[in-house]
Design an enzyme around this catalytic site. Structure first.
Site: not given
Ligand code: BJW
Length: 247
Positions: A226, A59, A182, A96, A62, A99, A209-210, A114
């Site tokens: 985007a 971190y 996302t 999410q 970053r 930044d 993007l896709e 997040h």
């Molecule tokens: C472009 C582009 C361009 C590229 N133009 N587009 C089993 C089933 C279901 C759920 C669970 C499960 N087991 C556990 C869970 C829950 C778990 C979870 O979801 N796990 C899954 C992996 C299965 N979730 C949690 O634990 C969350 N908490 C929770 O559920 O608590 C319970 C609760 C909920 C609600 C109420 C009460 C209780 C917490 C999740 C924490 C995520 N943390 C992170 C890291 C921390 C921050 C950091 O370090 O930055 O957050 S992980 C990481 O993923 C980060 C992001 O915010 C998050 C999402 O990623 P994002 O933004 O989607 O990025 P990418 O890389 O995946 O996608 C980018 C997209 O952009 C792609 O599609 C590209 O194509 C596109 N792209 N260039 C437009 N130019």
């Protein structure tokens, strides 16, 4: 072509893809962060307990990258700030991303579900504090004056995302839900489109993007960078509101 009745409310969900063209890495793309470090090591409370130095280093790097002059809001962030300024109803951006590019672009109704890279929180006194420097074991909490208690103010896997009540209330009443950059792999954000569809009153649009993991759940999916899709979509949305107002 989407239509949203004016002045309905709009909820925009953003993910790492919106900041990619500002120079910040996504997570799950082939060149993303998770190709270089293991999620279990840097994005879980267990990983932090096992090796806090490794997580702080991840971190810290970053946080430094975000302060580089070359990382700036791109046309997609700016277009969302314009939407908030010009749309006659409410606009809420739920990001999410940890930044600060939405804020720098001028968005003010914003939820960082997040957490925020430019904040830390003390594990003893719990209050989030603005923080721009590196954190290490000698960093002092300015509130309780202990060392070794500051952690990044981010939400790791297994932790509860922030302001969920406010987000769910906004999803329930919105007329338009737009998901930008996302992958749809991480819950609860990946489930927002379903919550909106179940409420039954909003149009749902994905700009990515896709097609994402959950693309089939949206009424409409547009693919491309985007920085191009979002300004065009905002222009279209604002013009349709202006036309409706003139009817
Ligand atoms: C472009 C582009 C361009 C590229 N133009 N587009 C089993 C089933 C279901 C759920 C669970 C499960 N087991 C556990 C869970 C829950 C778990 C979870 O979801 N796990 C899954 C992996 C299965 N979730 C949690 O634990 C969350 N908490 C929770 O559920 O608590 C319970 C609760 C909920 C609600 C109420 C009460 C209780 C917490 C999740 C924490 C995520 N943390 C992170 C890291 C921390 C921050 C950091 O370090 O930055 O957050 S992980 C990481 O993923 C980060 C992001 O915010 C998050 C999402 O990623 P994002 O933004 O989607 O990025 P990418 O890389 O995946 O996608 C980018 C997209 O952009 C792609 O599609 C590209 O194509 C596109 N792209 N260039 C437009 N130019």
């Amino acid at each position: 072509m989407h239509q949203v009745s004016s002045p309905g409310s709009i909820v925009v969900l953003t993910g790492a893809g919106i900041s990619k063209e500002s120079g910040l890495d996504t997570f799950r793309d082939h060149d993303g962060l998770w190709a270089r470090v293991r999620i279990e090591d840097v994005a879980t409370p267990e990983g932090y307990r096992r090796n806090p130095q490794r997580v702080q280093a991840f971190y810290n790097a970053r946080r430094r990258e975000l302060s580089q002059g070359s990382v700036e809001p791109n046309p997609a962030h700016l277009a969302l700030a314009r939407l908030e300024r010009e749309w006659p109803g409410e606009v809420l951006v739920v990001t999410q991303n940890i930044d600060d590019l939405h804020e720098r672009a001028g968005t003010s109704r914003l939820i960082h579900m997040h957490g925020e890279l430019l904040k830390v929180r003390c594990e003893r006194c719990a209050r989030p504090l603005p923080w721009a420097a590196d954190i290490d074991e000698s960093s002092l909490c300015p509130e309780c004056e202990r060392t070794g208690t500051l952690r990044p103010h981010v939400v790791w896997f297994g932790e509860v995302p922030l302001e969920m009540d406010r987000i769910l209330a906004a999803l329930e009443k919105c007329s338009l839900f737009v998901s930008i950059g996302t992958s749809g792999h991480v819950y609860p954000a990946a489930g927002f489109v379903t919550a909106v569809r179940e409420a039954g009153r909003a149009r749902t649009v994905e700009l990515n993007l896709e097609p994402s993991h959950g693309a089939s759940l949206f009424h409409e999916v547009r693919t491309g960078p985007a920085s191009e899709l979002v300004p065009a979509f905002v222009e279209e949305t604002l013009s349709s509101a202006a036309q409706n107002a003139n009817l």
